[in-house]
Write an enzyme that holds these catalytic residues in place. Structure first.
Site, PDB file in Angstrom:
ATOM      1  NE  ARG A   1      -3.420   2.358   2.761  1.00 18.36           N
ATOM      2  CZ  ARG A   1      -3.172   3.288   3.688  1.00 18.36           C
ATOM      3  NH1 ARG A   1      -2.267   3.081   4.625  1.00 18.36           N
ATOM      4  NH2 ARG A   1      -3.855   4.410   3.703  1.00 18.36           N
TER       5      ARG A   1
ATOM      6  CG  HIS B   1      -0.929   9.011   3.146  1.00 14.18           C
ATOM      7  ND1 HIS B   1      -1.045   7.666   3.430  1.00 14.18           N
ATOM      8  CD2 HIS B   1      -0.563   9.594   4.310  1.00 14.18           C
ATOM      9  CE1 HIS B   1      -0.748   7.446   4.707  1.00 14.18           C
ATOM     10  NE2 HIS B   1      -0.447   8.607   5.264  1.00 14.18           N
TER      11      HIS B   1
ATOM     12  CD  GLU C   1      -4.667   7.970   9.641  1.00 21.43           C
ATOM     13  OE1 GLU C   1      -4.256   9.058  10.064  1.00 21.43           O
ATOM     14  OE2 GLU C   1      -4.226   6.887  10.039  1.00 21.43           O
TER      15      GLU C   1
ATOM     16  CG  ASN D   1      -4.821   3.777   8.576  1.00 21.36           C
ATOM     17  OD1 ASN D   1      -4.962   2.742   7.922  1.00 21.36           O
ATOM     18  ND2 ASN D   1      -4.384   4.902   8.041  1.00 21.36           N
TER      19      ASN D   1
ATOM     20  CE1 TYR E   1       0.502   3.211  13.344  1.00 19.20           C
ATOM     21  CE2 TYR E   1      -1.475   4.323  12.579  1.00 19.20           C
ATOM     22  CZ  TYR E   1      -0.246   3.748  12.321  1.00 19.20           C
ATOM     23  OH  TYR E   1       0.233   3.697  11.035  1.00 19.20           O
TER      24      TYR E   1
ATOM     25  CD  GLU F   1      -1.325   4.236   7.907  1.00 18.14           C
ATOM     26  OE1 GLU F   1      -1.033   4.729   9.017  1.00 18.14           O
ATOM     27  OE2 GLU F   1      -1.505   4.909   6.882  1.00 18.14           O
TER      28      GLU F   1
HETATM   29  C1  FCB Z   1      -1.052   7.559  10.486  1.00 14.55           C
HETATM   30  C2  FCB Z   1      -0.662   8.039   9.116  1.00 14.55           C
HETATM   31  C3  FCB Z   1       0.672   7.540   8.653  1.00 14.55           C
HETATM   32  C4  FCB Z   1       1.694   7.470   9.764  1.00 14.55           C
HETATM   33  C5  FCB Z   1       1.122   6.805  10.981  1.00 14.55           C
HETATM   34  C6  FCB Z   1       2.081   6.662  12.133  1.00 14.55           C
HETATM   35  O1  FCB Z   1      -1.949   8.458  11.051  1.00 14.55           O
HETATM   36  O2  FCB Z   1      -1.618   7.635   8.177  1.00 14.55           O
HETATM   37  O3  FCB Z   1       1.080   8.344   7.594  1.00 14.55           O
HETATM   38  O4  FCB Z   1       2.184   8.721  10.024  1.00 14.55           O
HETATM   39  O5  FCB Z   1      -0.024   7.474  11.418  1.00 14.55           O
END
Ligand code: FCB
Length: 451
Positions: free
Chosen positions: A83, A127, A172, A297, A299, A358
């Site tokens: 990707r 992006h 995002e 995405n 985290y 992500e």
């Molecule tokens: C996300 C983004 C990516 C990267 C990660 C850590 O929000 O999509 O570009 O910076 O965080």
């Protein structure tokens, strides 16, 4: 014969898609090469105080020149998909008007090389590197940007559509709209709620127009939207916190998925701001153009408590501490949050397919032993989150694939190069790429082994 998959024991279906993700401004460099125009990030990085140490993506990982090495690294991982994003100012330097052939050729060669390795290209159209010429005319606050985006998307369908099977429109959009126009952390760095709401609507309109253009092109393939949703995670079982957590999730989740799935904008969210979206007749129908998948995405996750509404947080919530470990970003490590957010989306919206587009972690550089970076923390992060994906599938979520963020240590936006998410390190002087232990861990997961 033993069941190979069970014996290996990762618990994923054979056709589960494993991939790796990057984005143009974060890795390409070559800022002035091959006729590339400037983006809002080129300008933002030059404003004092915006990016740590005044860094920029001018050089980044030099993937504009070193992409064959990146493709070799991807092949060594055994991924089924890569990707990456197209830098709009590289292919259409002024954001409208003539295409730049050298830019189109760059992505075309990358796509061919990936296909030759059996790796599916997953193209993100946006992006965050908006052509500066459009930024100077108001960027996403200007309705016209949505139409320019759709034209650019059509240009990319023409150029790569015969070989690319998966497209995503926006990465995002919450970050583009709110980090960019209300919270001031991303380009263009404004603190203007009205501008953020306008941007949100025009991003969604651009998305809808680009999906409609894809359907109209007659091309085969799938198209979707990538969001960074927030899970409603109340800090306690108190009803007030449960409700606050739901409200807190809207700006990053329902604000995007409700209109995309034909439900219009969340009314309570707009009411809390005393605001309306700048929609015109027909916009909501376009925004609801059917998509094939949603990219998530993920985290981290935050614990939410009820709080009196304030000017900064009109939805009436705040976040509370947890006992979770944190990554170098200061983000909680909450692997089961990934399972929860996939379940939350699958329950509330009629998504055909979900992909984790992500997931990954920044940690300080790991100890080098026997010539390899022993990035144990990152491996544990991946182990937990990949297991959570297996759990989500077990729960019934239509999860079809997973992309690690990121292949390379790269330019982490306002944090500059100090926050490193790579499976592979990049020497800032020589650009030499070196796989970390997490690279081998992920390769093994893909091969079907997770010890
Ligand atoms: C996300 C983004 C990516 C990267 C990660 C850590 O929000 O999509 O570009 O910076 O965080």
């Amino acid at each position: 014969m033993t069941n190979d998959r069970t014996a290996r024991g990762t618990g994923f279906p054979e056709d589960f898609l494993w991939g790796c993700a990057t984005s143009s401004y974060q890795i390409e460099g070559g800022a002035n090469a091959g006729g590339r125009g400037r983006s809002i990030w080129d300008a933002f990085c030059r404003e004092p105080g915006r990016v740590a140490l005044g860094q920029s993506g001018d050089v980044a990982c030099d993937s504009y020149r070193r992409w064959p090495e990146d493709v070799r690294l991807l092949a060594g991982l055994g991924v089924g998909a890569y990707r990456f994003s197209v830098a709009w100012p590289r292919v259409q330097p002024g954001g409208s008007g003539p295409a730049n052939q050298a830019g189109l050729d760059y992505y075309s060669a990358l796509v061919d090389a990936l296909l030759a390795e059996g790796i599916e290209p997953w193209v993100t159209l946006y992006h965050w590197d908006l052509p500066l010429a459009l930024g100077e005319r108001g960027g996403w606050t200007d309705r016209d940007t949505a139409y320019r985006f759709a034209d650019y998307a059509a240009l990319m369908y023409d150029s790569l559509g015969d070989r690319v099977s998966h497209w995503t429109t926006l990465n995002e959009p919450w970050c583009s709209a709110f980090l960019g126009y209300e919270y001031g952390e991303h380009a263009p760095g404004l603190h203007d709620r009205r501008a953020a709401l306008d941007a949100a609507h025009h991003l969604l309109l651009g998305h809808g127009l680009a999906v409609a253009a894809f359907r109209g092109s007659g091309l085969h393939g799938e198209i979707g939207l990538v969001i960074n949703p927030a899970t409603p995670r109340p800090a306690t079982r108190r009803e007030a916190d449960v409700q606050a957590a739901l409200r807190a999730s809207v700006e990053r989740t329902g604000l995007w998925l409700d209109p995309v799935y034909g439900r219009g904008y969340p009314e309570a969210y707009l009411a809390a701001r005393g605001a309306a979206m700048p929609e015109r007749p027909g916009d909501l129908e376009l925004i609801a153009s059917p998509i094939d998948f949603v990219g998530v995405n993920y985290y981290n996750e935050e614990a939410v408590v009820a709080a009196p509404p304030s000017a900064a947080r009109p939805d009436g919530y705040s976040t509370a501490p947890t006992a979770n470990a944190r990554t170098e970003m200061g983000w909680d490590v909450a692997p089961q949050g990934l399972r929860r957010v996939l379940g939350f989306i699958a329950e509330r919206w009629p998504v055909r397919a979900l992909y984790v587009t992500e997931n990954g972690a920044a940690y300080p550089d790991a100890e080098i032993r026997d010539g390899r970076a022993r990035d144990v923390d990152r491996i544990e992060y991946y182990r937990g989150h990949i297991s959570a994906c297996a759990d989500a599938i077990g729960d019934g979520a239509p999860l079809r694939g997973y992309f690690a963020w990121s292949l390379l240590d790269n330019f982490e936006w306002s944090h500059g190069y100090g926050k490193r998410f790579g499976l592979v390190s990049v020497d800032p002087m020589t650009m030499e790429r070196r796989p970390k232990d997490s690279y081998y861990f992920y390769r093994d997961v893909i091969a079907g082994y997770m010890e």
